[in-house]
Scaffold this motif. Sequence first.
Motif, short mmCIF file in Angstrom:
data_model
loop_
_atom_site.label_atom_id
_atom_site.label_comp_id
_atom_site.label_asym_id
_atom_site.label_seq_id
_atom_site.Cartn_x
_atom_site.Cartn_y
_atom_site.Cartn_z
N VAL A 1 -10.99 -14.53 1.73
CA VAL A 1 -11.16 -13.21 1.11
C VAL A 1 -9.86 -12.43 1.25
CG1 VAL A 1 -12.42 -11.04 1.19
CG2 VAL A 1 -13.63 -13.19 1.58
N GLN A 2 -9.40 -11.89 0.15
CA GLN A 2 -8.17 -11.10 0.17
C GLN A 2 -8.36 -9.82 -0.60
OE1 GLN A 2 -5.13 -13.74 -1.38
NE2 GLN A 2 -4.54 -14.35 0.70
N LEU A 3 -7.80 -8.75 -0.07
CA LEU A 3 -7.82 -7.45 -0.73
C LEU A 3 -6.38 -7.02 -0.97
CD1 LEU A 3 -10.52 -5.62 1.44
CD2 LEU A 3 -10.85 -6.76 -0.75
N GLN A 4 -6.11 -6.51 -2.14
CA GLN A 4 -4.76 -6.08 -2.50
C GLN A 4 -4.82 -4.65 -3.01
OE1 GLN A 4 -1.89 -8.03 -2.22
NE2 GLN A 4 -0.73 -6.22 -2.79
N ALA A 5 -4.25 -3.73 -2.23
CA ALA A 5 -4.25 -2.32 -2.61
C ALA A 5 -2.95 -1.96 -3.30
CB ALA A 5 -4.46 -1.45 -1.37
N SER A 6 -3.04 -1.02 -4.22
CA SER A 6 -1.85 -0.55 -4.94
C SER A 6 -2.09 0.86 -5.46
CB SER A 6 -1.52 -1.50 -6.09
OG SER A 6 -2.58 -1.53 -7.03
N GLY A 7 -1.04 1.48 -5.98
CA GLY A 7 -1.19 2.75 -6.64
C GLY A 7 -0.68 3.95 -5.87
N GLY A 8 -0.24 3.75 -4.65
CA GLY A 8 0.28 4.87 -3.89
C GLY A 8 1.61 5.37 -4.44
N GLY A 9 2.05 6.48 -3.89
CA GLY A 9 3.33 7.02 -4.34
C GLY A 9 3.59 8.39 -3.77
N LEU A 10 4.63 9.02 -4.27
CA LEU A 10 5.03 10.36 -3.88
C LEU A 10 4.62 11.33 -4.97
CD1 LEU A 10 6.63 12.35 -2.07
CD2 LEU A 10 8.68 11.69 -3.36
N VAL A 11 3.80 12.31 -4.62
CA VAL A 11 3.34 13.29 -5.58
C VAL A 11 3.44 14.68 -4.98
CG1 VAL A 11 1.78 11.72 -6.78
CG2 VAL A 11 0.95 13.05 -4.84
N GLN A 12 3.45 15.67 -5.85
CA GLN A 12 3.50 17.05 -5.40
C GLN A 12 2.09 17.56 -5.10
OE1 GLN A 12 5.66 19.15 -8.48
NE2 GLN A 12 7.61 18.79 -7.43
N VAL A 13 2.03 18.61 -4.35
CA VAL A 13 0.76 19.26 -4.06
C VAL A 13 0.05 19.58 -5.36
CG1 VAL A 13 -0.31 21.36 -3.15
CG2 VAL A 13 1.47 20.21 -1.84
N GLY A 14 -1.24 19.27 -5.39
CA GLY A 14 -2.03 19.52 -6.58
C GLY A 14 -2.05 18.37 -7.57
N GLY A 15 -1.23 17.37 -7.32
CA GLY A 15 -1.16 16.23 -8.22
C GLY A 15 -2.29 15.25 -8.02
#
Length: 126
Positions: free
Chosen positions: A1-15
């Motif tokens: 079983v493997q889980l792959q997370a993605s989608g993080g990043g740097l965003v401004q407040v309220g984003g």
Amino acid sequence: VQLQASGGGLVQVGGSLRLSCTASGFASDYNSVAWFRQAPGKEREGVSCIRSFSNGATYADSVKGRFTFSRDNAKNTMYLQINSLKPEDTAVYYCAARFNRLLPYMCLDPSSYTFWGQGTQVTVSS
């Protein structure tokens, strides 16, 4: 079983961001899944979870109304939509899963989960 997370990043407040976690090796319908986060120097915190055979998600009080947890069983993928980001949301976010049912009180407890993704960094700048 493997889980792959993605989608993080740097965003401004309220984003907003949408995190994804793709699972391989098991059928989503039969497992409980969750998102956790861990900020530097802090313990891992349960953000949201969906128990097996449950239609609804449970949320930590700190994210209610801003985070939405969903899953696409056909794609073996789960999503965490994060809106109205705050600096205190800065953390590494992890997806997690386990086979079979969970009692409600166990849903946001990291010790309840067997399988973990590698984590994706979310940084909110003010």
